[in-house]
Design a protein around this motif. Structure first.
Motif, PDB file in Angstrom:
ATOM      1  N   PHE A 105       0.854  -1.189   0.000  1.00 43.06           N
ATOM      2  CA  PHE A 105       0.000   0.000   0.000  1.00 43.06           C
ATOM      3  C   PHE A 105       0.894   1.244   0.000  1.00 43.06           C
ATOM      4  N   PRO A 106       1.641   1.429  -1.091  1.00 45.42           N
ATOM      5  CA  PRO A 106       2.609   2.526  -1.130  1.00 45.42           C
ATOM      6  C   PRO A 106       1.969   3.902  -1.251  1.00 45.42           C
ATOM      7  N   ASN A 107       2.677   4.891  -0.708  1.00 49.21           N
ATOM      8  CA  ASN A 107       2.316   6.290  -0.879  1.00 49.21           C
ATOM      9  C   ASN A 107       2.953   6.766  -2.185  1.00 49.21           C
ATOM     10  N   VAL A 108       2.123   7.201  -3.122  1.00 51.04           N
ATOM     11  CA  VAL A 108       2.622   7.583  -4.450  1.00 51.04           C
ATOM     12  C   VAL A 108       2.446   9.071  -4.721  1.00 51.04           C
ATOM     13  N   SER A 109       2.170   9.845  -3.683  1.00 52.18           N
ATOM     14  CA  SER A 109       1.817  11.256  -3.875  1.00 52.18           C
ATOM     15  C   SER A 109       2.925  12.046  -4.564  1.00 52.18           C
ATOM     16  N   GLU A 110       4.183  11.779  -4.206  1.00 50.12           N
ATOM     17  CA  GLU A 110       5.286  12.512  -4.850  1.00 50.12           C
ATOM     18  C   GLU A 110       5.391  12.155  -6.320  1.00 50.12           C
ATOM     19  N   ALA A 111       5.246  10.904  -6.653  1.00 56.92           N
ATOM     20  CA  ALA A 111       5.307  10.480  -8.052  1.00 56.92           C
ATOM     21  C   ALA A 111       4.156  11.082  -8.852  1.00 56.92           C
TER      22      ALA A 111
ATOM     23  N   GLN B 245       2.531  13.868  -8.247  1.00 53.43           N
ATOM     24  CA  GLN B 245       2.795  15.296  -8.434  1.00 53.43           C
ATOM     25  C   GLN B 245       3.887  15.511  -9.482  1.00 53.43           C
ATOM     26  N   ALA B 246       4.957  14.714  -9.400  1.00 53.75           N
ATOM     27  CA  ALA B 246       6.063  14.857 -10.358  1.00 53.75           C
ATOM     28  C   ALA B 246       5.624  14.518 -11.776  1.00 53.75           C
ATOM     29  N   ASN B 247       4.652  13.644 -11.899  1.00 53.69           N
ATOM     30  CA  ASN B 247       4.148  13.254 -13.225  1.00 53.69           C
ATOM     31  C   ASN B 247       3.085  14.211 -13.749  1.00 53.69           C
ATOM     32  N   GLY B 248       2.689  15.198 -12.936  1.00 47.94           N
ATOM     33  CA  GLY B 248       1.761  16.213 -13.403  1.00 47.94           C
ATOM     34  C   GLY B 248       0.294  15.844 -13.352  1.00 47.94           C
ATOM     35  N   TYR B 249      -0.069  14.909 -12.501  1.00 44.43           N
ATOM     36  CA  TYR B 249      -1.475  14.514 -12.391  1.00 44.43           C
ATOM     37  C   TYR B 249      -2.122  15.157 -11.168  1.00 44.43           C
ATOM     38  N   ASP B 250      -3.422  15.396 -11.271  1.00 48.78           N
ATOM     39  CA  ASP B 250      -4.142  16.069 -10.193  1.00 48.78           C
ATOM     40  C   ASP B 250      -4.503  15.144  -9.043  1.00 48.78           C
ATOM     41  N   SER B 251      -4.580  13.856  -9.319  1.00 49.44           N
ATOM     42  CA  SER B 251      -4.992  12.918  -8.274  1.00 49.44           C
ATOM     43  C   SER B 251      -4.386  11.545  -8.531  1.00 49.44           C
ATOM     44  N   VAL B 252      -4.358  10.747  -7.482  1.00 50.62           N
ATOM     45  CA  VAL B 252      -3.889   9.365  -7.617  1.00 50.62           C
ATOM     46  C   VAL B 252      -4.814   8.591  -8.551  1.00 50.62           C
ATOM     47  N   ASP B 253      -6.106   8.876  -8.490  1.00 49.00           N
ATOM     48  CA  ASP B 253      -7.061   8.187  -9.367  1.00 49.00           C
ATOM     49  C   ASP B 253      -6.723   8.413 -10.839  1.00 49.00           C
ATOM     50  N   ASP B 254      -6.408   9.652 -11.184  1.00 44.14           N
ATOM     51  CA  ASP B 254      -6.059   9.962 -12.575  1.00 44.14           C
ATOM     52  C   ASP B 254      -4.755   9.276 -12.979  1.00 44.14           C
ATOM     53  N   TRP B 255      -3.812   9.239 -12.059  1.00 40.96           N
ATOM     54  CA  TRP B 255      -2.510   8.607 -12.298  1.00 40.96           C
ATOM     55  C   TRP B 255      -2.681   7.103 -12.536  1.00 40.96           C
ATOM     56  N   VAL B 256      -3.512   6.472 -11.728  1.00 39.24           N
ATOM     57  CA  VAL B 256      -3.776   5.036 -11.870  1.00 39.24           C
ATOM     58  C   VAL B 256      -4.434   4.740 -13.213  1.00 39.24           C
TER      59      VAL B 256
ATOM     60  N   ILE C  43       5.640   0.354 -14.329  1.00 35.91           N
ATOM     61  CA  ILE C  43       5.326   1.514 -13.489  1.00 35.91           C
ATOM     62  C   ILE C  43       6.534   2.435 -13.417  1.00 35.91           C
ATOM     63  N   HIS C  44       7.716   1.855 -13.243  1.00 35.76           N
ATOM     64  CA  HIS C  44       8.959   2.647 -13.190  1.00 35.76           C
ATOM     65  C   HIS C  44       9.142   3.424 -14.485  1.00 35.76           C
ATOM     66  N   ARG C  45       8.910   2.761 -15.604  1.00 36.66           N
ATOM     67  CA  ARG C  45       9.046   3.405 -16.914  1.00 36.66           C
ATOM     68  C   ARG C  45       8.062   4.570 -17.053  1.00 36.66           C
ATOM     69  N   PHE C  46       6.828   4.359 -16.599  1.00 38.63           N
ATOM     70  CA  PHE C  46       5.818   5.409 -16.671  1.00 38.63           C
ATOM     71  C   PHE C  46       6.235   6.619 -15.840  1.00 38.63           C
ATOM     72  N   VAL C  47       6.687   6.374 -14.615  1.00 37.40           N
ATOM     73  CA  VAL C  47       7.075   7.470 -13.719  1.00 37.40           C
ATOM     74  C   VAL C  47       8.247   8.274 -14.293  1.00 37.40           C
ATOM     75  N   LYS C  48       9.244   7.587 -14.815  1.00 38.91           N
ATOM     76  CA  LYS C  48      10.405   8.276 -15.385  1.00 38.91           C
ATOM     77  C   LYS C  48      10.020   9.057 -16.639  1.00 38.91           C
ATOM     78  N   LYS C  49       9.193   8.482 -17.467  1.00 45.24           N
ATOM     79  CA  LYS C  49       8.773   9.103 -18.732  1.00 45.24           C
ATOM     80  C   LYS C  49       8.016  10.402 -18.492  1.00 45.24           C
ATOM     81  N   HIS C  50       7.205  10.428 -17.430  1.00 45.89           N
ATOM     82  CA  HIS C  50       6.311  11.577 -17.207  1.00 45.89           C
ATOM     83  C   HIS C  50       6.843  12.554 -16.157  1.00 45.89           C
ATOM     84  N   GLN C  51       8.066  12.380 -15.716  1.00 46.24           N
ATOM     85  CA  GLN C  51       8.622  13.318 -14.757  1.00 46.24           C
ATOM     86  C   GLN C  51       8.750  14.705 -15.382  1.00 46.24           C
ATOM     87  N   SER C  52       8.276  15.700 -14.652  1.00 42.82           N
ATOM     88  CA  SER C  52       8.308  17.074 -15.183  1.00 42.82           C
ATOM     89  C   SER C  52       9.546  17.809 -14.699  1.00 42.82           C
TER      90      SER C  52
END
Length: 394
Positions: free
Chosen positions: A325-331, A333-344, A385-394
């Motif tokens: 049950f990881p906390n993904v809030s920093e990822a 935000q860094a990926n430019g999404y408004d919510s965890v739901d949108d990110w998922v 998931i790692h690839r997605f996070v790195k690709k969308h880092q702002s």
């Protein structure tokens, strides 16, 4: 045709919704890795299948008593005596159509309109909805991540009002995998005794505890706590029997009798053949239970390392169940999404990995990942998931 008000406020299960979406994408030919399902990926052990087959050919296909067959109730009583040193009588046990049905029926017989039930968050998605359907009010208490998402005595005390009827304790927890220690349960139990609160102890993941941790039921701690505790359990997680739908509740004779009466007017009885399968699960070899636990423990160690290596993702290491049950809030935000739901949703659409947003569990900054799938699939999911996070880092 207008629907009853009681069902108009029900929130659909987020776990079932994400699984349905993943299955839809799979049907379209996409290579989807689903980390949303809350069920073991193992088949039911063969000796249990054979027991069910024998029951069918022996004619065990008729109605049974509403509270379950005597043999299975006795096996459940024996299990508690062997595993927890707890002594119950047959009329303190009801067998139900899954642990979910046990909880639903319990809240129906326990709650009057306006009664409050304290629900620690993160919580299993169905607790609040079932409480509301019984006319009760779920009082959500957010357990802090720094406390391993576990309810503290002070938090419990502060949430109690003159309308409080019960508190839910889920250990090991879905979705966090956290396990309450004996000392933590004693401290919560003291508050419940002093304030006369019923304890609903959901122990469905009791066999899946890793490392040096062990399962303690709050009912073990004293006769007083045993008397005020209703234990919910079943064979779904322990014996890979999710589809068989056999759970049970154990506790007060008065409560169990009321639950049995209600069940007689709702389901009549749990499926006869499934009850004989569950009987075999509790009275035969437990080797497969041990093997599943070993596999889940190995997966936990691997997946935890892979997920916490992803930038912007942190995770309190779970002690049980089969979820991270990881906390993904920093990822997020860094990926430019408004919510965890949108990110998922974006990860599912782009990388074809199905996660469950924490919002359904009362934790908006987290996601739930089930590791009830193969190591190869888990490793590939973590890479995506790692690839997605790195690709969308702002």
């Amino acid at each position: 045709m207008e629907l009853a008000k009681r069902v108009q406020t029900i929130t659909p299960s987020s776990t079932l919704a994400i699984t349905a979406k993943a299955n839809e994408l799979k049907a379209q030919g996409h290579d989807v890795i689903g980390l949303g399902a809350g069920e073991p990926d193992f088949n039911t052990p063969e000796h249990i299948l054979h027991a069910a087959s024998k029951a069918m050919f022996d004619g065990k296909t008729k109605y049974t008593p509403s509270g379950g067959i005597k043999e299975l109730k006795q096996a459940i009583v024996n299990k508690f005596q062997h595993d927890q040193g707890l002594t119950y009588e047959l009329d303190q046990v009801i067998v139900t159509t899954g642990a979910k049905h046990a909880l639903y029926t319990l809240f129906q017989v326990l709650l009057n309109e306006g009664d409050e039930v304290i629900v620690p968050a993160p919580y299993w998605v169905s607790y609040p909805e079932q409480i509301k359907l019984a006319g009760g009010k779920p009082v959500i208490v957010s357990a802090k991540e720094e406390n391993q998402f576990k309810l503290t005595p002070d938090e419990l005390e502060q949430a109690i009002t003159d309308k409080t009827k019960a508190v839910i304790i889920n250990s090991p927890s879905n979705p966090t995998g956290m396990v309450y220690s004996k000392g933590e349960l004693e401290a919560l139990g003291e508050v419940c005794e002093r304030r006369d609160i019923t304890i609903v102890s959901d122990e469905i993941y009791e066999t899946l505890i890793y490392g040096d941790e062990s399962h303690t039921s709050v009912a073990q701690l004293s006769q007083e706590l045993k008397d005020r505790t209703i234990i919910i359990n079943g064979v779904s997680k322990s014996h890979a029997m999710t589809g068989w739908r056999i759970g049970y509740a154990v506790g007060s004779k008065k409560v169990i009798k009321a639950m049995t009466n209600l069940a007689s007017h709702s389901t009549s009885n749990p499926t006869s053949v499934a009850q004989y399968a569950a009987l075999a699960a509790y009275t035969s070899s437990q080797d497969e239970v041990v093997n599943m636990k070993k596999a889940f423990s190995e997966r936990l160690e691997k997946l935890y390392g892979w997920i916490t290596a992803i930038p912007g993702i942190t995770c309190v290491k779970p002690q049980g169940a089969f979820y991270l049950f990881p906390n993904v809030s920093e990822a997020v935000q860094a990926n430019g999404y408004d919510s965890v739901d949108d990110w998922v949703k974006a990860i599912l659409e782009e990388e074809k990995v199905a996660l469950v947003p924490g919002s359904g569990f009362g934790a908006d900054q987290n996601v739930r990942l089930s590791y009830a799938t193969s190591l190869d699939q888990l490793e590939e999911a973590a890479k995506r998931i790692h690839r997605f996070v790195k690709k969308h880092q702002s």
